[in-house]
Scaffold this active site. Structure first.
Site, PDB file in Angstrom:
ATOM      1  N   LYS A  75      42.750  42.380  42.971  1.00 42.88           N
ATOM      2  CA  LYS A  75      42.987  41.577  44.175  1.00 42.88           C
ATOM      3  C   LYS A  75      43.924  40.456  43.768  1.00 42.88           C
ATOM      4  CE  LYS A  75      40.761  39.056  47.925  1.00 42.88           C
ATOM      5  NZ  LYS A  75      39.662  39.144  48.876  1.00 42.88           N
ATOM      6  N   GLU A 109      40.024  39.376  40.640  1.00 38.20           N
ATOM      7  CA  GLU A 109      40.850  38.546  41.520  1.00 38.20           C
ATOM      8  C   GLU A 109      41.343  37.286  40.790  1.00 38.20           C
ATOM      9  OE1 GLU A 109      38.887  36.669  44.831  1.00 38.20           O
ATOM     10  OE2 GLU A 109      40.748  36.362  45.910  1.00 38.20           O
TER      11      GLU A 109
END
Ligand code: 13P
Length: 333
Positions: free
Chosen positions: A221, A179
């Site tokens: 992500k 992420e």
């Protein structure tokens, strides 16, 4: 490269069409900020109530494929003594775990941050696997402004550490979510966000490939590509969708297992609308869905307000929010 079909099965389960991932992985401190929204004290009991209501909400498995937890919550249990991870697994929802330990200032680099948490991570993964986790999350932060660009050195160092995390996760049979969050707060234009998101993702995927991480057993992500929240002109959902997908096509190899979005402080309504606009642009090389925290939890928290008489209503609101996001992930709104 060593391939692990279990990882692909987990990726397939997490990216199942019409479902998304709830990011309920706030650290104990950040959970306090959520509870403060409804004037609740940040006590272990209130955090447990909050998570128990989320995870036991009837029928959420129709719209949620996975839930990310924090170290204290994956060890936590319901009032009846069932581990939260077991509650989720019984519903067919994959338990996940945030394993980074937050960010610290990067010495010598003004206002830049490095994510920490690699120490002893192989042993931590073994324990989390035993507790039921089959996927994990590691977040790095990219802060931009119209005239502020992160240094290559800081981005690269973060990507190397994230890559090491991904290697250790896959070795433990756990799907890594990587992420890199490009922060929405700021005065930057949509163009600047696109440029910096593309650059970050290119550096990240180059690093992951250099170190032979199996991209088919990994999920990205990402932030949506958004103008900063203080930028003079806000952009339409269609512009956000176009910029976001252009970014991915410039940087994300097609074998990557999937892409999920964080909500990044957008209002729940806007996050859902932008997701819908992205999905409306048609099928992409990767499955794409949501992994929101605030955009799912805020409507729930407002309905609950920490009062037991509101519990059922709050769980219904949670279900409806997840349903709307699931429809949006299919471009059906
Ligand atoms: P938000 O959806 O609130 O941005 O959180 C997602 C997340 O996982 C942040 O690390």
């Amino acid at each position: 490269m060593q391939r692990n079909t279990k990882l692909y099965e987990t990726v397939a389960a997490l990216m199942a069409s019409g479902k998304g991932i709830l990011a309920a992985d706030e650290s104990d401190g950040t959970a306090g900020k959520r509870l403060a929204m409804v004037r609740l004290e940040n006590t272990p009991e209130n955090r447990q109530d909050f998570r128990e209501l989320l995870f036991t909400a009837p029928n959420i498995e129709k719209y949620l494929s996975g839930v990310i937890m924090f170290d204290s919550s994956i060890r936590n249990e319901t009032d009846d003594g069932v581990l939260f991870a077991d509650v989720l697994t019984a519903k067919g929802i994959v338990p996940g775990i945030k394993v980074d330990r937050g960010t610290r200032a990067l010495q010598g680099f003004k206002d830049e941050e490095i994510t920490q948490g690699l120490d002893d991570l192989d042993n931590r993964f073994a324990e989390y696997y035993d507790l039921g986790a089959r996927f994990a999350k590691w977040r790095m932060v990219v802060t931009i402004d119209e005239d502020k660009t992160p240094t290559y050195e800081a981005v690269r160092m973060n990507c190397v550490m994230m890559t090491r995390y991904a290697q250790l996760a896959q070795a433990a049979g756990i799907v890594p979510i990587v992420e890199p969050e490009v922060i929405h707060a700021g005065d930057h234009s949509l163009e600047k966000a696109e440029l910096e998101t593309t650059r970050t993702l290119q550096i990240l995927f180059q690093t992951l490939q250099e170190y032979r991480v199996d991209l088919a057993g990994l999920i990205l992500k990402s932030s949506m590509v958004l103008a900063g929240d203080r930028y003079q002109n806000q952009t339409s959902a269609e512009e956000v969708a176009q910029a976001t997908l252009r970014t991915f096509h410039m940087s994300v190899p097609h074998e990557t297992g999937g892409i999920v979005f964080l909500s990044g402080g957008q209002s729940p309504k806007r996050a859902t609308e932008n997701l819908n606009a992205i999905a409306k642009l048609g099928a992409q090389p990767w499955p794409i869905t949501y992994s929101f925290s605030r955009a799912i939890e805020e409507p729930f928290l407002n309905a609950w307000a920490g009062k037991s008489e509101n519990s059922q209503k709050a769980q219904e609101v949670l279900l409806e929010t997840c349903k709307q996001n699931s429809l949006a992930a299919q471009g059906k709104l």
